[in-house]
Design a protein around this motif. Structure first.
Motif, short mmCIF file in Angstrom:
data_model
loop_
_atom_site.label_atom_id
_atom_site.label_comp_id
_atom_site.label_asym_id
_atom_site.label_seq_id
_atom_site.Cartn_x
_atom_site.Cartn_y
_atom_site.Cartn_z
N GLY A 157 0.81 -1.21 0.00
CA GLY A 157 0.00 0.00 0.00
C GLY A 157 0.85 1.26 0.00
N GLY A 158 1.90 1.26 0.82
CA GLY A 158 2.78 2.42 0.86
C GLY A 158 3.49 2.64 -0.46
N GLN A 159 3.88 1.56 -1.11
CA GLN A 159 4.54 1.69 -2.41
C GLN A 159 3.56 2.21 -3.46
OE1 GLN A 159 5.95 -2.35 -2.70
NE2 GLN A 159 8.00 -1.82 -1.93
N GLN A 160 2.33 1.72 -3.43
CA GLN A 160 1.33 2.21 -4.37
C GLN A 160 1.07 3.70 -4.18
OE1 GLN A 160 -2.20 -0.29 -5.26
NE2 GLN A 160 -1.33 -1.76 -3.82
N GLN A 161 1.01 4.14 -2.92
CA GLN A 161 0.78 5.56 -2.70
C GLN A 161 1.95 6.40 -3.19
OE1 GLN A 161 -1.40 7.65 -2.75
NE2 GLN A 161 -2.31 7.81 -0.70
N ARG A 162 3.15 5.88 -3.05
CA ARG A 162 4.31 6.61 -3.56
C ARG A 162 4.30 6.69 -5.08
NH1 ARG A 162 9.52 4.15 -1.14
NH2 ARG A 162 8.26 2.35 -0.52
N VAL A 163 3.83 5.62 -5.74
CA VAL A 163 3.65 5.68 -7.20
C VAL A 163 2.61 6.74 -7.55
CG1 VAL A 163 2.88 4.43 -9.26
CG2 VAL A 163 4.36 3.29 -7.58
N ALA A 164 1.53 6.80 -6.75
CA ALA A 164 0.49 7.81 -6.99
C ALA A 164 1.05 9.22 -6.85
CB ALA A 164 -0.68 7.59 -6.03
N ILE A 165 1.94 9.43 -5.89
CA ILE A 165 2.58 10.74 -5.74
C ILE A 165 3.44 11.05 -6.96
CG2 ILE A 165 4.28 12.05 -4.40
CD1 ILE A 165 3.25 10.55 -1.90
N ALA A 166 4.22 10.07 -7.41
CA ALA A 166 5.06 10.27 -8.60
C ALA A 166 4.19 10.57 -9.82
CB ALA A 166 5.92 9.03 -8.84
N ARG A 167 3.05 9.89 -9.93
CA ARG A 167 2.15 10.13 -11.06
C ARG A 167 1.62 11.56 -11.05
NH1 ARG A 167 -3.25 6.60 -11.38
NH2 ARG A 167 -3.58 7.77 -9.46
N ALA A 168 1.27 12.06 -9.86
CA ALA A 168 0.80 13.44 -9.76
C ALA A 168 1.92 14.42 -10.10
CB ALA A 168 0.26 13.71 -8.35
N LEU A 169 3.13 14.14 -9.65
CA LEU A 169 4.26 15.02 -9.94
C LEU A 169 4.62 15.03 -11.42
CD1 LEU A 169 6.59 14.06 -6.96
CD2 LEU A 169 5.51 16.28 -7.30
N ALA A 170 4.29 13.96 -12.12
CA ALA A 170 4.66 13.86 -13.54
C ALA A 170 4.01 14.95 -14.38
CB ALA A 170 4.27 12.48 -14.08
N MET A 171 2.90 15.49 -13.92
CA MET A 171 2.22 16.56 -14.66
C MET A 171 2.80 17.93 -14.36
SD MET A 171 0.10 14.83 -16.42
CE MET A 171 -1.12 16.00 -17.05
N LYS A 172 3.86 17.97 -13.54
CA LYS A 172 4.56 19.21 -13.18
C LYS A 172 3.61 20.27 -12.63
CE LYS A 172 8.23 18.23 -16.51
NZ LYS A 172 8.99 18.68 -17.70
N PRO A 173 2.87 19.92 -11.58
CA PRO A 173 1.90 20.87 -11.03
C PRO A 173 2.58 22.00 -10.27
CG PRO A 173 2.06 18.95 -9.61
CD PRO A 173 2.92 18.66 -10.81
N SER A 174 1.84 23.09 -10.10
CA SER A 174 2.32 24.21 -9.28
C SER A 174 2.08 23.97 -7.80
CB SER A 174 1.64 25.51 -9.72
OG SER A 174 1.98 25.81 -11.05
N VAL A 175 1.08 23.14 -7.49
CA VAL A 175 0.75 22.84 -6.10
C VAL A 175 0.28 21.40 -6.02
CG1 VAL A 175 -1.58 23.81 -6.40
CG2 VAL A 175 -0.67 23.49 -4.10
N MET A 176 0.73 20.71 -4.97
CA MET A 176 0.29 19.34 -4.72
C MET A 176 -0.77 19.35 -3.63
SD MET A 176 1.80 16.84 -6.52
CE MET A 176 1.98 15.38 -5.49
N LEU A 177 -1.85 18.60 -3.88
CA LEU A 177 -2.96 18.49 -2.94
C LEU A 177 -3.03 17.05 -2.44
CD1 LEU A 177 -5.62 20.34 -5.16
CD2 LEU A 177 -4.04 21.37 -3.49
N PHE A 178 -2.99 16.88 -1.12
CA PHE A 178 -3.00 15.54 -0.52
C PHE A 178 -4.25 15.42 0.36
CE2 PHE A 178 1.44 16.41 -1.36
CZ PHE A 178 1.96 15.19 -1.77
N ASP A 179 -5.11 14.46 0.05
CA ASP A 179 -6.32 14.25 0.84
C ASP A 179 -6.17 12.99 1.69
OD1 ASP A 179 -8.82 14.32 1.92
OD2 ASP A 179 -9.92 13.96 0.07
N GLU A 180 -5.69 13.18 2.92
CA GLU A 180 -5.45 12.08 3.87
C GLU A 180 -4.68 10.94 3.19
OE1 GLU A 180 -8.53 11.02 6.54
OE2 GLU A 180 -9.54 12.95 6.39
N PRO A 181 -3.48 11.22 2.71
CA PRO A 181 -2.76 10.24 1.89
C PRO A 181 -2.32 9.00 2.63
CG PRO A 181 -1.34 12.08 2.43
CD PRO A 181 -2.71 12.46 2.88
N THR A 182 -2.34 9.01 3.96
CA THR A 182 -1.88 7.84 4.71
C THR A 182 -3.02 7.11 5.42
OG1 THR A 182 -1.44 9.19 6.69
CG2 THR A 182 0.37 8.89 5.13
#
Length: 261
Positions: A160-185
């Protein structure tokens, strides 16, 4: 003025007198809120206080009833013209979302894609980045989140922790100006929480602007620039972590902290 001070002077998120209701229930009531470049702002509060709804308005997952919600200077989800408000088209909203990277409680990875394919999918299919370039960028991001050795694994082969880290990398791939985390853990076993929070601290150290809904109090104290406490759809306290935890000003904040600490 230092470079950091100059960077922090840029407002990435601006919310003014924002109201949002579901049916006849007002879930956000007169919200005033801003986030500057490089800031890490945590949204805390009891269940039902409006934290996640506020976060979702920043990504056009919820459209507000009135007020202002801007990210990178653009009104999110609507346009005001000649005193009237009209909703943006789905294509316009999709383009606006490029400014915000959203990480949810559940990982929402594509099960038939490997980790690297999940991370490369957005740049390839949304932004039109060439396959080889998107793949190379995805591998760099997987290395950033400590998963370079899992690039060819499918989600079912990851914790689960690895999947969430992939999800973070996927969000970063779009080069956003701000990251939004909704209870990520919140969906993770306790031993997996630290590996996700460590990645978020790394992003903070690299200057990523973040707005985070979480119940992780140690992370809030250690990693946040500001803590925004919400209750009954209102912001009742906005303070630096030391003041928030050691000298809260609002009685509702003191009650909340007394119950959880």
């Amino acid at each position: 003025m230092t470079t950091t001070a100059i960077a922090r002077s840029t407002t990435v998120v601006r919310v003014e007198n924002m109201i949002k209701s579901f049916n006849d229930v007002r879930v956000l009531d007169g919200i005033d809120f801003s986030v500057s470049t490089g800031e890490v702002v945590l949204l805390l509060g009891p269940s039902g206080s409006g934290k996640s709804t506020l976060l979702r308005t920043l990504n056009c997952l919820e459209v507000i009833d009135s007020g202002i919600v801007e990210v990178c200077g653009e009104s999110m989800g609507y346009v005001d013209s000649n005193g009237k408000r009209r909703l943006r088209t789905e294509a316009q909203i999709a383009k606006q979302r490029h400014n915000t990277g959203m990480v949810f409680q559940n990982f929402n990875l594509f099960p038939m894609m490997t980790a690297v394919e999940n991370v490369a999918a957005g740049p390839r299919h949304v932004q039109g980045v060439a396959k080889d370039e998107a793949q190379a960028q995805a591998l760099e991001l997987l290395d950033l989140v400590g998963l370079s050795d899992k690039a060819d694994n499918y989600p079912s082969q990851l914790s689960g922790g690895q999947q969430q880290r992939v999800a973070i990398a996927r969000a970063l791939a779009m080069k956003p100006s701000v990251m939004l985390f909704d209870e990520p853990t919140s969906a993770l076993d306790p031993e997996m929480v630290k590996e996700v929070l460590d990645v978020m601290v790394r992003l903070r150290d690299e200057g990523m602007t973040m707005v985070v809904v979480t119940h992780e109090m140690a992370f809030a104290r250690a990693a946040a620039d500001r803590i925004v406490f919400m209750s009954d759809g209102k912001i009742v306290e906005d303070a630096a972590p030391d003041q928030f935890f050691d000298n809260p000003q609002n009685p509702r904040t003191r009650q909340f902290l007394g119950q959880i600490l």
